[in-house]
Motif scaffolding. Structure first.
Motif, short mmCIF file in Angstrom:
data_model
loop_
_atom_site.label_atom_id
_atom_site.label_comp_id
_atom_site.label_asym_id
_atom_site.label_seq_id
_atom_site.Cartn_x
_atom_site.Cartn_y
_atom_site.Cartn_z
N ILE B 45 -7.70 -7.95 6.17
CA ILE B 45 -7.19 -7.72 4.82
C ILE B 45 -6.21 -6.56 4.87
N GLU B 46 -5.06 -6.74 4.23
CA GLU B 46 -4.12 -5.62 4.11
C GLU B 46 -3.80 -5.43 2.63
N VAL B 47 -3.82 -4.19 2.18
CA VAL B 47 -3.41 -3.85 0.82
C VAL B 47 -2.28 -2.85 0.94
N VAL B 48 -1.15 -3.18 0.38
CA VAL B 48 0.03 -2.33 0.53
C VAL B 48 0.57 -1.97 -0.85
N ALA B 49 0.76 -0.69 -1.10
CA ALA B 49 1.33 -0.24 -2.38
C ALA B 49 2.86 -0.25 -2.27
N GLU B 50 3.50 -0.80 -3.29
CA GLU B 50 4.96 -0.86 -3.31
C GLU B 50 5.46 -0.56 -4.71
N PRO B 51 6.72 -0.13 -4.83
CA PRO B 51 7.28 0.07 -6.17
C PRO B 51 7.56 -1.28 -6.83
N ARG B 52 6.62 -1.80 -7.58
CA ARG B 52 6.68 -3.10 -8.22
C ARG B 52 5.80 -3.08 -9.46
N ASP B 53 5.92 -4.11 -10.31
CA ASP B 53 5.12 -4.21 -11.53
C ASP B 53 4.09 -5.32 -11.46
N TRP B 54 3.95 -5.99 -10.33
CA TRP B 54 3.04 -7.13 -10.27
C TRP B 54 2.25 -7.10 -8.97
N ILE B 55 1.14 -7.80 -9.00
CA ILE B 55 0.30 -7.94 -7.81
C ILE B 55 0.62 -9.27 -7.16
N GLU B 56 0.79 -9.26 -5.88
CA GLU B 56 1.08 -10.48 -5.13
C GLU B 56 0.07 -10.61 -4.01
N VAL B 57 -0.64 -11.73 -3.96
CA VAL B 57 -1.65 -11.97 -2.93
C VAL B 57 -1.20 -13.15 -2.08
N THR B 58 -1.11 -12.95 -0.81
CA THR B 58 -0.70 -14.01 0.11
C THR B 58 -1.83 -14.31 1.08
N GLY B 59 -2.16 -15.62 1.21
CA GLY B 59 -3.22 -15.98 2.14
C GLY B 59 -4.29 -16.78 1.43
N PRO B 60 -5.25 -17.32 2.18
CA PRO B 60 -6.30 -18.16 1.62
C PRO B 60 -7.35 -17.34 0.86
N ALA B 61 -7.32 -17.47 -0.47
CA ALA B 61 -8.23 -16.66 -1.28
C ALA B 61 -8.43 -17.28 -2.64
N GLN B 62 -9.54 -16.98 -3.27
CA GLN B 62 -9.75 -17.30 -4.67
C GLN B 62 -9.35 -16.07 -5.46
N VAL B 63 -8.45 -16.25 -6.40
CA VAL B 63 -7.92 -15.10 -7.14
C VAL B 63 -8.09 -15.32 -8.63
N LYS B 64 -8.58 -14.29 -9.32
CA LYS B 64 -8.69 -14.33 -10.77
C LYS B 64 -8.12 -13.03 -11.30
N THR B 65 -7.53 -13.09 -12.49
CA THR B 65 -7.05 -11.85 -13.10
C THR B 65 -7.18 -11.92 -14.60
N ASP B 66 -7.44 -10.76 -15.22
CA ASP B 66 -7.46 -10.70 -16.68
C ASP B 66 -6.32 -9.83 -17.17
N GLY B 67 -5.38 -9.57 -16.28
CA GLY B 67 -4.23 -8.77 -16.65
C GLY B 67 -4.34 -7.34 -16.19
N ASN B 76 -10.91 -17.73 4.14
CA ASN B 76 -10.90 -17.44 5.58
C ASN B 76 -9.44 -17.20 5.95
N GLY B 77 -9.22 -16.41 6.94
CA GLY B 77 -7.84 -16.11 7.33
C GLY B 77 -7.36 -14.80 6.72
N ARG B 78 -6.24 -14.38 7.20
CA ARG B 78 -5.68 -13.07 6.84
C ARG B 78 -5.12 -13.09 5.42
N ILE B 79 -5.35 -11.99 4.71
CA ILE B 79 -4.84 -11.83 3.34
C ILE B 79 -4.03 -10.55 3.24
N ILE B 80 -2.90 -10.64 2.54
CA ILE B 80 -2.11 -9.45 2.25
C ILE B 80 -1.97 -9.34 0.73
N ALA B 81 -2.33 -8.19 0.19
CA ALA B 81 -2.16 -7.94 -1.24
C ALA B 81 -1.14 -6.84 -1.42
#
Lengths: 180, 250
Positions: B45-67, B76-81
């Motif tokens: 798992i990699e989590v990287v902070a960037e100057p942006r206004d949104w969250i982007e998740v790449t890779g095989p994952a179940q993702v939910k958000t409430d804002g 399974n497999g590598r994830i980058i957020a």
């Protein structure tokens, strides 16, 4: 909810564990170590006063398993026990720190004991708690409903054997850090 | 928590499952900074902070958000957020490798046997059983719990709260107060400024080095008082059953 018969019911299970008790026992001998266990049990009994239906389920070596009928009493009772032990450590009358894990969920009474995944989760939380810490599951905080929630900080998710979903954990913040 | 249908996502199977890229558009608000929490298993798992206004998740994952909070369950497999600067992160893994690159807000991480690396956070709470953890550039509080693992912390700006059973914790450049507890393990702290220290061990070892010229007040030797007396720079409280605690100027 009170325990009765073999009916599944919901409540809170708290595990306590004295940090370094085995090594302490080796250093000071059995008699002195036993006094520490007795002191912990005495403070736990005092902390349960005012918590209807709460009791010490059993003693587990250097730790205790306690039952509370609701999440609010569990957090209050656990906090009272933690404060009592920390105060005793600070004034030098109690030699060891305690770590605690608390989870609210369904259990099945089995004689004087309670069993179920709730017990496993509470025990796991106690395992990862640090000295002087009370870790609670997110389900415990949710069980407070509209009642005031304690100040907490996120710990993260943990895996518990037999449970597919991760358990999200929080650390209850204590008012002020005391030096030993 | 509502499940948001992601934009630019490839959906396979049923439910909120993403194999590809998930983008959560957060409200454009200078005050609210969202949080992300990730439950991982054995993969990276990699989590990287960037100057942006949104969250982007790449890779095989179940993702939910409430804002405001995004929850990610690794399949399974590598994830980058990729997350906005200052995002709060809570992440747990059993044996996988976790890399967190800030600047982030409050970072909480747990692992059983995995390897965690955190760089750049407002505060950190890290717990491991036997894993290895490296933390650097923490602005405020750093809380560490390890059973048998090894933890290295470089540059902690606030209170360092350290505890191990039989593992090892090394703190370099500690700029706040220190609370250290070990059973049979070892804790080594190099302080960069005069701050209070509370150290306790059963039969392990705790070594705290203070900056040169610092006068440390020890209540057990110098007399019990509530506050650090005039003429002293900090208070040191040390307790041991049969271990060793040293607190000395370098």
């Amino acid at each position: 909810m009170s325990l009765s018969g073999n009916q599944e019911c919901a409540g809170a299970v708290l595990f306590t564990d004295l940090v370094g008790f085995t090594e302490y026992n080796e250093s000071v001998g059995d008699a002195a170590a036993l006094q520490v266990l007795d002191a912990q049990t005495h403070m736990a009994t005092a902390a349960l006063k005012g918590c209807a239906g709460a009791r010490i389920v059993k003693e587990l070596g250097d730790g205790l398993m306690l039952w509370f009928a609701n999440a609010a009493d569990a957090i209050d009772g656990a906090g009272a026990l933690l404060d009592a032990i920390e105060h005793a450590r600070h004034d030098g009358s109690f030699p060891l720190a305690v770590r605690m894990g608390l989870h609210f969920g369904p259990v099945i009474p089995r004689g004087d004991d309670v069993v179920g995944l709730t017990v496993n989760i509470a025990a796991r939380l106690s395992d990862i708690a640090g000295p002087g810490e009370l870790l609670v599951s997110e389900a415990t905080i949710a069980a407070l409903g509209e009642l005031p929630t304690p100040a907490v900080c996120a710990v993260g998710p943990i895996a518990v054997k037999g449970i597919r979903e991760p358990i999200w954990v929080h650390c209850v913040e204590r008012a002020g850090e005391e030096l030993l | 928590m509502a499940t948001v249908t992601p934009a630019f996502a490839w959906l396979h199977g049923r439910g909120p499952r993403t194999y590809g890229r998930f983008v959560a558009e957060l409200p454009v608000d200078d005050v609210i900074i969202g949080s992300i929490r990730i439950a991982a298993g054995e993969d990276r798992i990699e989590v990287v902070a960037e100057p942006r206004d949104w969250i982007e998740v790449t890779g095989p994952a179940q993702v939910k958000t409430d804002g405001s909070m995004t929850t990610v369950d690794q399949v399974n497999g590598r994830i980058i957020a990729r997350v906005p600067l200052g995002t709060d992160v809570a992440i747990g893994t059993t044996s996988g490798r976790v890399e967190v690159v800030g600047p982030l807000g409050e970072v909480a991480a747990t692992t059983t046997t995995g390897r965690i690396s955190i760089s750049g956070a407002t505060s950190v709470d890290v717990r491991t059983d036997t894993g290895t953890v490296n933390v650097s550039e923490v602005g405020h509080r750093c809380r560490v719990r390890t059973r048998k693992g090894k933890v290295v912390i470089n540059d902690c700006g606030g209170h360092a709260d350290l505890a191990t059973d039989s593992g090892r914790i090394d703190v370099t450049e500690a700029n706040g107060s220190v609370t250290a507890h070990c059973v049979t393990g070892r804790i080594v702290v190099a302080m960069d400024s005069a701050n209070d220290v509370a150290a306790e061990t059963v039969n392990g070892r705790i070594d705290v080095s203070l900056p040169p010229g610092i006068r440390a007040y020890n209540p057990e030797i110098d007399g019990l008082q509530d506050l650090t007396p005039e003429g002293y720079d900090c208070t040191v409280v040390a307790r041991s059953v049969s271990g060793r605690v040293t607190v000395e100027p370098r």
